[in-house]
Design an enzyme around this catalytic site. Structure first.
Site, PDB file in Angstrom:
ATOM      1  N   THR A 125       0.830  -1.199   0.000  1.00  0.00           N
ATOM      2  CA  THR A 125       0.000   0.000   0.000  1.00  0.00           C
ATOM      3  C   THR A 125       0.870   1.257   0.000  1.00  0.00           C
ATOM      4  O   THR A 125       2.005   1.234   0.485  1.00  0.00           O
ATOM      5  CB  THR A 125      -0.954   0.026   1.208  1.00  0.00           C
ATOM      6  N   ARG A 126       0.316   2.338  -0.576  1.00  0.00           N
ATOM      7  CA  ARG A 126       0.965   3.652  -0.524  1.00  0.00           C
ATOM      8  C   ARG A 126      -0.011   4.688  -0.001  1.00  0.00           C
ATOM      9  O   ARG A 126       0.254   5.886  -0.080  1.00  0.00           O
ATOM     10  CB  ARG A 126       1.474   4.082  -1.907  1.00  0.00           C
ATOM     11  N   HIS A 175      -8.088   1.877   5.611  1.00  0.00           N
ATOM     12  CA  HIS A 175      -9.348   2.083   6.320  1.00  0.00           C
ATOM     13  C   HIS A 175     -10.055   0.738   6.494  1.00  0.00           C
ATOM     14  O   HIS A 175      -9.447  -0.310   6.307  1.00  0.00           O
ATOM     15  CB  HIS A 175     -10.199   3.097   5.558  1.00  0.00           C
ATOM     16  N   HIS A 221      -9.884  -1.832   3.633  1.00  0.00           N
ATOM     17  CA  HIS A 221      -8.584  -2.496   3.502  1.00  0.00           C
ATOM     18  C   HIS A 221      -8.427  -3.587   4.564  1.00  0.00           C
ATOM     19  O   HIS A 221      -7.878  -4.655   4.290  1.00  0.00           O
ATOM     20  CB  HIS A 221      -7.457  -1.474   3.649  1.00  0.00           C
ATOM     21  N   GLY A 280      -4.612  -6.440  -5.900  1.00  0.00           N
ATOM     22  CA  GLY A 280      -5.990  -6.005  -6.042  1.00  0.00           C
ATOM     23  C   GLY A 280      -6.265  -5.402  -7.398  1.00  0.00           C
ATOM     24  O   GLY A 280      -5.497  -5.565  -8.358  1.00  0.00           O
ATOM     25  N   ARG A 281      -7.356  -4.684  -7.477  1.00  0.00           N
ATOM     26  CA  ARG A 281      -7.784  -4.038  -8.720  1.00  0.00           C
ATOM     27  C   ARG A 281      -6.853  -2.862  -9.039  1.00  0.00           C
ATOM     28  O   ARG A 281      -6.513  -2.077  -8.172  1.00  0.00           O
ATOM     29  CB  ARG A 281      -9.224  -3.544  -8.541  1.00  0.00           C
ATOM     30  N   ASP A 282      -6.404  -2.774 -10.303  1.00  0.00           N
ATOM     31  CA  ASP A 282      -5.554  -1.673 -10.784  1.00  0.00           C
ATOM     32  C   ASP A 282      -4.345  -1.474  -9.871  1.00  0.00           C
ATOM     33  O   ASP A 282      -4.060  -0.367  -9.414  1.00  0.00           O
ATOM     34  CB  ASP A 282      -6.371  -0.381 -10.882  1.00  0.00           C
ATOM     35  N   ALA A 306      -0.957  -0.599  -8.467  1.00  0.00           N
ATOM     36  CA  ALA A 306       0.082   0.376  -8.826  1.00  0.00           C
ATOM     37  C   ALA A 306      -0.268   1.178 -10.078  1.00  0.00           C
ATOM     38  O   ALA A 306       0.610   1.605 -10.825  1.00  0.00           O
ATOM     39  CB  ALA A 306       1.443  -0.321  -9.011  1.00  0.00           C
ATOM     40  N   MET A 356     -13.434  -4.327  -1.786  1.00  0.00           N
ATOM     41  CA  MET A 356     -14.469  -4.497  -0.759  1.00  0.00           C
ATOM     42  C   MET A 356     -15.319  -3.226  -0.711  1.00  0.00           C
ATOM     43  O   MET A 356     -14.786  -2.112  -0.703  1.00  0.00           O
ATOM     44  CB  MET A 356     -13.821  -4.745   0.600  1.00  0.00           C
ATOM     45  N   ILE A 384      12.840  32.309 -16.946  1.00  0.00           N
ATOM     46  CA  ILE A 384      12.747  31.812 -18.324  1.00  0.00           C
ATOM     47  C   ILE A 384      12.780  30.283 -18.296  1.00  0.00           C
ATOM     48  O   ILE A 384      11.974  29.630 -18.935  1.00  0.00           O
ATOM     49  CB  ILE A 384      13.894  32.377 -19.187  1.00  0.00           C
ATOM     50  N   ALA A 385      13.721  29.705 -17.547  1.00  0.00           N
ATOM     51  CA  ALA A 385      13.849  28.250 -17.387  1.00  0.00           C
ATOM     52  C   ALA A 385      13.799  27.543 -18.746  1.00  0.00           C
ATOM     53  O   ALA A 385      12.853  26.806 -19.037  1.00  0.00           O
ATOM     54  CB  ALA A 385      12.763  27.724 -16.448  1.00  0.00           C
ATOM     55  N   LYS A 408      14.034  46.314 -23.161  1.00  0.00           N
ATOM     56  CA  LYS A 408      15.459  46.421 -22.827  1.00  0.00           C
ATOM     57  C   LYS A 408      16.370  46.350 -24.053  1.00  0.00           C
ATOM     58  O   LYS A 408      17.584  46.543 -23.924  1.00  0.00           O
ATOM     59  CB  LYS A 408      15.844  45.306 -21.845  1.00  0.00           C
TER      60      LYS A 408
END
Length: 577
Positions: free
Chosen positions: A205-206, A210, A213, A298-300, A302, A340, A484-485, A522
């Site tokens: 888990t990340r 609850h 789970h 589980g479902r999906d 990661a 669940m 500007i990056a 400028k």
């Protein structure tokens, strides 16, 4: 802990198949290597590389003995296997810039250091190669869409050269948080043996856990007759995730709600790639190294969410399908389990396939949970436990808003500073959030005084802006940056710094070059055109157009007030205001 490692390199038989390879040197040899490392070329590891190094050294990435060489890398990318045929789905690579690669030789060595300059390992360099990043993205992640965090890192933040070779371990990265919960594969397997646990189902888990789970993990453990290992990721996860300190406190609060002696908590210092099916297969192999006999998918699993077309990157059961293809050689049994859901009429959690049309299903999404926390609204007992709610409310007190950075980038004269000022005025007119403005010219005058306009100095300037912005965001403020990056890599590094603590919103001010020249008060463009000013962005130095900014604005087609209104509307839709 940061003590030198006293174990010797080993290839121990793991309890459920495979070998556990620890890449430690004996204490005396490690101390000698540490002294020699000071004389070698040096590389400071990124957050991802630190996580990878730790799991290479402690055996979590067995059977790997170092960062992948070119032959193994190509085989993993294209075939989910090392060159010798061993199943391994995720490329574990050490990427470095061309400037460092030019100093290195095949057969040479490189000291790998943490951010404090402490040597952690020495790499014996066997390969120096330049991978095809787009090919890797398509093969590993199934996409080149930069809304996928793994793809964005690979294409925009990874350095161009990979180094491969065997590792000689000196010491593990230092950790000072939750130290008793940070067990290595060897330590965790020894703990299992001491407790008499021989069937262990691991849960990845990340996110905070609850009641749903808890029900899922309990049923999965009962299904296979195993004890439960809750092993959350505490390395790098998905940008915007709840910090691991808060999550671990939530897991600790949840643990007493399991039957006594049936569940344990241990932390995994993994840098996730959010790679869906491949990542699920990878997670299973890692948990086998930590001594688990079973692993819940589980479902999906990661999954990183939706792509730029609004569709999920992966199907909900793609991970199940991929794992089924390789189950016979995994060395760990995968337990697939449906979501669940809570049926209010039964006052019970049910597997999703068992829900009928008569059931009154209730749910609280992550977005809705955050809204309730912010508004101070009730979070029902059927959803989670009161002690978990208390921790979440401490971390997200009612009325508080997360920090974020608005990063305006564009050519000189594109209108970045004007637009930034308009956004600041709008925000202050309608609220009282703390705002720090990091305008390009002012930063050059103070924070980056003395820097020139070479690529290296420009990158340093953006790195300083990114660092200051990340600190503003960490304390819940708003940082508004308008440099500007010109280079994508520097912008990506600034994003990575900020996303450690909050949201990074890149706004490309895409005013055409000819309009910027017309606005040039400028006279800088004229000097550059006349050859009196060299290295000027847009004339004789490139501006790398952002591939997938959060917002793109042409200030020649939209007034500053209208554009500022659009930005603020977007921020509200994203619940940042």
């Amino acid at each position: 802990m940061n003590a030198s490692l006293a174990a010797s390199p080993s290839a121990l038989i793991a309890p459920h198949g495979g070998h556990l390879r620890e890449l430690y040197l004996p204490l005396e040899a490690a101390e000698a290597l540490k002294k020699r490392a000071a004389q070698l070329p040096q590389w400071t590891l990124s957050e991802r590389q630190l996580c990878d190094l730790e799991l290479l050294l402690n055996g979590g990435f067995s059977p790997l003995t170092g960062f992948l060489g070119e032959e193994d890398y190509r085989s993993v990318v294209d075939h989910l296997r090392l060159a010798d045929g061993t199943l391994w789905p995720m490329p574990i690579t050490l990427d470095v810039p061309e400037t460092l690669a030019a100093q290195l030789l095949l057969g040479g060595e490189l000291s790998l250091n943490d951010t404090q300059g402490t040597p952690l390992a020495v790499l014996e360099i066997s390969d120096i190669y330049r991978p095809d990043r787009e090919h890797e993205a398509r093969q590993v992640f199934g996409s080149t869409d930069r809304l996928h965090p793994g793809v964005a890192e690979l294409l925009d933040r990874n350095h161009p050269v990979n180094l491969g070779g065997r590792l000689l371990g000196i010491q593990l990265p230092a950790h000072y948080d939750f130290v008793p919960l940070r067990r290595s594969p060897r330590q965790l397997r020894e703990w299992f043996a001491g407790q008499g646990w021989d069937r262990i189902v691991a849960f990845q888990t990340r996110n905070p856990m609850h009641r749903a789970h808890r029900e899922l993990t309990l049923r999965a453990a009962e299904k296979v007759g195993a004890r439960l290992l809750i092993q959350p990721v505490v390395g790098r996860t998905k940008p915007g995730d709840i910090d691991h300190y808060t999550r671990v406190r939530c897991y600790q609060a949840l643990l007493p709600h399991y039957p006594e002696g049936q569940a344990a908590l241990s932390l995994l210092p993994l840098a996730m790639r959010m790679g869906g099916p491949r990542e699920a297969l990878w997670h299973a192999l890692i948990r086998q190294n930590f001594g688990a006999s079973h692993f819940i998918v589980g479902r999906d699993h990661a999954g990183p969410g939706k792509n730029s077309q609004g569709q999920p990157f992966y199907g909900p059961f793609e991970a199940h399908e991929l794992i089924a293809r390789y189950q016979h050689e995994l060395g760990i049994e995968v337990v697939t389990f449906p979501a669940m859901v809570y049926a209010a009429n039964r006052d019970a959690y049910l597997p999703a396939p068992e829900v009928t049309a008569e059931d009154e299903v209730r749910d609280i999404s992550g977005t809705e949970l955050r809204r309730r926390l912010h508004q101070g609204e009730d979070i029902p007992a059927w959803f989670t436990f009161p002690d978990v709610v208390r921790i979440l409310r401490e971390r997200h007190p009612a009325g508080a808003r997360p920090g974020f950075t608005l990063f305006f980038t564009g050519l000189s004269g594109s209108g970045k500073s004007t637009l930034a000022q308009a956004v600041v005025a709008h925000l202050l007119e309608t609220g009282s959030r703390a705002i720090t403005v990091l305008d390009g010219d002012e930063v050059r005058l103070h924070l980056s005084k003395g820097l020139g306009f070479s690529r290296e100095d420009r990158d340093t300037n953006i790195a300083r802006i990114g660092y200051v912005a990340s600190e503003v965001v960490r304390h819940g403020g708003i940082a508004i940056c308008a440099p500007i990056a010109p280079y994508a890599e520097a912008r990506a590094q600034a994003r990575a710094l900020v996303e450690t603590h909050g949201r990074f919103v890149e706004i490309h001010v895409a005013t055409p070059l000819e309009v910027c020249e017309q606005r040039d008060r400028k006279g800088l463009y004229a000097k550059a055109r006349a050859g009196k000013l060299s290295g000027f962005t847009g004339i004789d130095d490139p501006y790398e157009i952002p591939a997938s900014p959060e917002l793109r604005i042409d200030a020649s087609q939209e007034s500053a007030l209208d554009a500022a209104h659009r930005i603020v509307t977007w921020l509200r839709a994203e619940q940042l205001l």
